[in-house]
Design a protein around this motif. Structure first.
Motif, PDB file in Angstrom:
ATOM      1  N   ARG A 163       0.799  -1.221   0.000  1.00 39.26           N
ATOM      2  CA  ARG A 163       0.000   0.000   0.000  1.00 39.26           C
ATOM      3  C   ARG A 163       0.835   1.276   0.000  1.00 39.26           C
ATOM      4  O   ARG A 163       0.383   2.302  -0.501  1.00 39.26           O
ATOM      5  CB  ARG A 163      -0.877  -0.007   1.248  1.00 39.26           C
ATOM      6  CG  ARG A 163      -1.831   1.138   1.316  1.00 39.26           C
ATOM      7  CD  ARG A 163      -3.138   0.611   1.587  1.00 39.26           C
ATOM      8  NE  ARG A 163      -4.208   1.499   1.833  1.00 39.26           N
ATOM      9  CZ  ARG A 163      -5.431   1.059   1.982  1.00 39.26           C
ATOM     10  NH1 ARG A 163      -5.665  -0.229   1.933  1.00 39.26           N
ATOM     11  NH2 ARG A 163      -6.405   1.886   2.193  1.00 39.26           N
ATOM     12  N   ALA A 208      -7.023  -9.715   7.439  1.00 44.63           N
ATOM     13  CA  ALA A 208      -7.000  -8.637   6.444  1.00 44.63           C
ATOM     14  C   ALA A 208      -7.867  -7.455   6.866  1.00 44.63           C
ATOM     15  O   ALA A 208      -7.508  -6.294   6.649  1.00 44.63           O
ATOM     16  CB  ALA A 208      -7.447  -9.168   5.087  1.00 44.63           C
ATOM     17  N   ALA A 209      -9.003  -7.723   7.497  1.00 46.40           N
ATOM     18  CA  ALA A 209      -9.892  -6.641   7.930  1.00 46.40           C
ATOM     19  C   ALA A 209      -9.215  -5.756   8.979  1.00 46.40           C
ATOM     20  O   ALA A 209      -9.423  -4.538   8.990  1.00 46.40           O
ATOM     21  CB  ALA A 209     -11.195  -7.212   8.482  1.00 46.40           C
ATOM     22  N   VAL A 231      -5.945  -5.211   9.231  1.00 40.62           N
ATOM     23  CA  VAL A 231      -4.934  -4.423   8.521  1.00 40.62           C
ATOM     24  C   VAL A 231      -5.605  -3.271   7.778  1.00 40.62           C
ATOM     25  O   VAL A 231      -5.137  -2.127   7.818  1.00 40.62           O
ATOM     26  CB  VAL A 231      -4.116  -5.305   7.556  1.00 40.62           C
ATOM     27  CG1 VAL A 231      -3.177  -4.460   6.701  1.00 40.62           C
ATOM     28  CG2 VAL A 231      -3.335  -6.359   8.333  1.00 40.62           C
ATOM     29  N   GLU A 232      -6.727  -3.542   7.132  1.00 46.65           N
ATOM     30  CA  GLU A 232      -7.455  -2.483   6.421  1.00 46.65           C
ATOM     31  C   GLU A 232      -7.943  -1.412   7.376  1.00 46.65           C
ATOM     32  O   GLU A 232      -7.912  -0.219   7.056  1.00 46.65           O
ATOM     33  CB  GLU A 232      -8.615  -3.070   5.623  1.00 46.65           C
ATOM     34  CG  GLU A 232      -8.206  -3.778   4.366  1.00 46.65           C
ATOM     35  CD  GLU A 232      -7.426  -2.885   3.408  1.00 46.65           C
ATOM     36  OE1 GLU A 232      -7.834  -1.729   3.164  1.00 46.65           O
ATOM     37  OE2 GLU A 232      -6.380  -3.332   2.904  1.00 46.65           O
ATOM     38  N   TRP A 233      -8.391  -1.814   8.558  1.00 47.90           N
ATOM     39  CA  TRP A 233      -8.831  -0.846   9.556  1.00 47.90           C
ATOM     40  C   TRP A 233      -7.681   0.063   9.960  1.00 47.90           C
ATOM     41  O   TRP A 233      -7.829   1.280  10.085  1.00 47.90           O
ATOM     42  CB  TRP A 233      -9.392  -1.569  10.779  1.00 47.90           C
ATOM     43  CG  TRP A 233      -9.827  -0.624  11.860  1.00 47.90           C
ATOM     44  CD1 TRP A 233     -11.035  -0.048  12.001  1.00 47.90           C
ATOM     45  CD2 TRP A 233      -9.011  -0.151  12.938  1.00 47.90           C
ATOM     46  NE1 TRP A 233     -11.035   0.776  13.115  1.00 47.90           N
ATOM     47  CE2 TRP A 233      -9.806   0.735  13.702  1.00 47.90           C
ATOM     48  CE3 TRP A 233      -7.697  -0.368  13.341  1.00 47.90           C
ATOM     49  CZ2 TRP A 233      -9.323   1.381  14.828  1.00 47.90           C
ATOM     50  CZ3 TRP A 233      -7.231   0.277  14.463  1.00 47.90           C
ATOM     51  CH2 TRP A 233      -8.050   1.137  15.189  1.00 47.90           C
ATOM     52  N   PHE A 284      -4.962   0.786   8.192  1.00 52.97           N
ATOM     53  CA  PHE A 284      -4.674   1.680   7.066  1.00 52.97           C
ATOM     54  C   PHE A 284      -5.693   2.811   6.986  1.00 52.97           C
ATOM     55  O   PHE A 284      -5.347   3.972   6.769  1.00 52.97           O
ATOM     56  CB  PHE A 284      -4.639   0.919   5.745  1.00 52.97           C
ATOM     57  CG  PHE A 284      -3.460  -0.032   5.611  1.00 52.97           C
ATOM     58  CD1 PHE A 284      -2.353   0.048   6.416  1.00 52.97           C
ATOM     59  CD2 PHE A 284      -3.496  -1.038   4.657  1.00 52.97           C
ATOM     60  CE1 PHE A 284      -1.276  -0.816   6.278  1.00 52.97           C
ATOM     61  CE2 PHE A 284      -2.437  -1.898   4.495  1.00 52.97           C
ATOM     62  CZ  PHE A 284      -1.315  -1.799   5.300  1.00 52.97           C
ATOM     63  N   ALA A 285      -6.969   2.493   7.178  1.00 57.75           N
ATOM     64  CA  ALA A 285      -8.007   3.515   7.136  1.00 57.75           C
ATOM     65  C   ALA A 285      -7.826   4.534   8.259  1.00 57.75           C
ATOM     66  O   ALA A 285      -8.012   5.739   8.058  1.00 57.75           O
ATOM     67  CB  ALA A 285      -9.399   2.858   7.232  1.00 57.75           C
TER      68      ALA A 285
END
Length: 139
Positions: A25, A127-128, A130-132, A134-135
């Protein structure tokens, strides 16, 4: 994004897996100093403080992830310059021994700190999660 090791020594394989997650990312800065070892620390106090200050002073770095926790962060806090971070705020991410650095960043530099995963854990997170993260950093 930059990765530093202000506390304990880093296992290369764990770090490389975490760097893969971050690099999917972001452009990630780090150097081989991450793999230094001085007993139970990721190199000397001087090395660890210099590495962190180099990234805090880099205008291209918008967040600093800690490679791992462990022990040793308290030993370098008096070598850090909060004015550098205050002039160019950036998030610092980590937990465990890194909590001392997060408290320093909030109290001395008045910046955003994330009590969250260290780089060596990223590849093992859902993955959720990690996405949290990043967000949170991007929002």
């Amino acid at each position: 994004m930059a990765v530093c090791a202000p506390a304990g020594p880093v296992v290369r394989e764990d770090l490389l897996r975490g760097l893969t997650v971050l690099s999917s990312r972001y452009q990630v800065l780090y150097d081989e100093g991450l793999f230094a070892r001085a007993g139970f620390l990721a190199g000397t106090d001087e090395r660890r403080a210099e590495e962190l200050m180099r990234y805090l002073d880099n205008p291209d770095v918008r967040a600093v992830f800690c490679a791992r926790g462990g022990y040793g962060t308290m030993r370098i806090l008096d070598r850090l310059d909060a004015d550098v971070l205050s002039r160019d705020p950036k998030a610092i991410v980590g937990f465990s021994d890194i909590t001392a650095l997060l408290a320093w960043a909030v109290s001395e530099a008045r910046v955003f700190a994330v009590h969250g995963p260290v780089v060596t854990q990223l590849s093992r997170l859902p993955a959720a999660d990690v996405e949290w993260l990043f967000a949170l950093l991007e929002g």
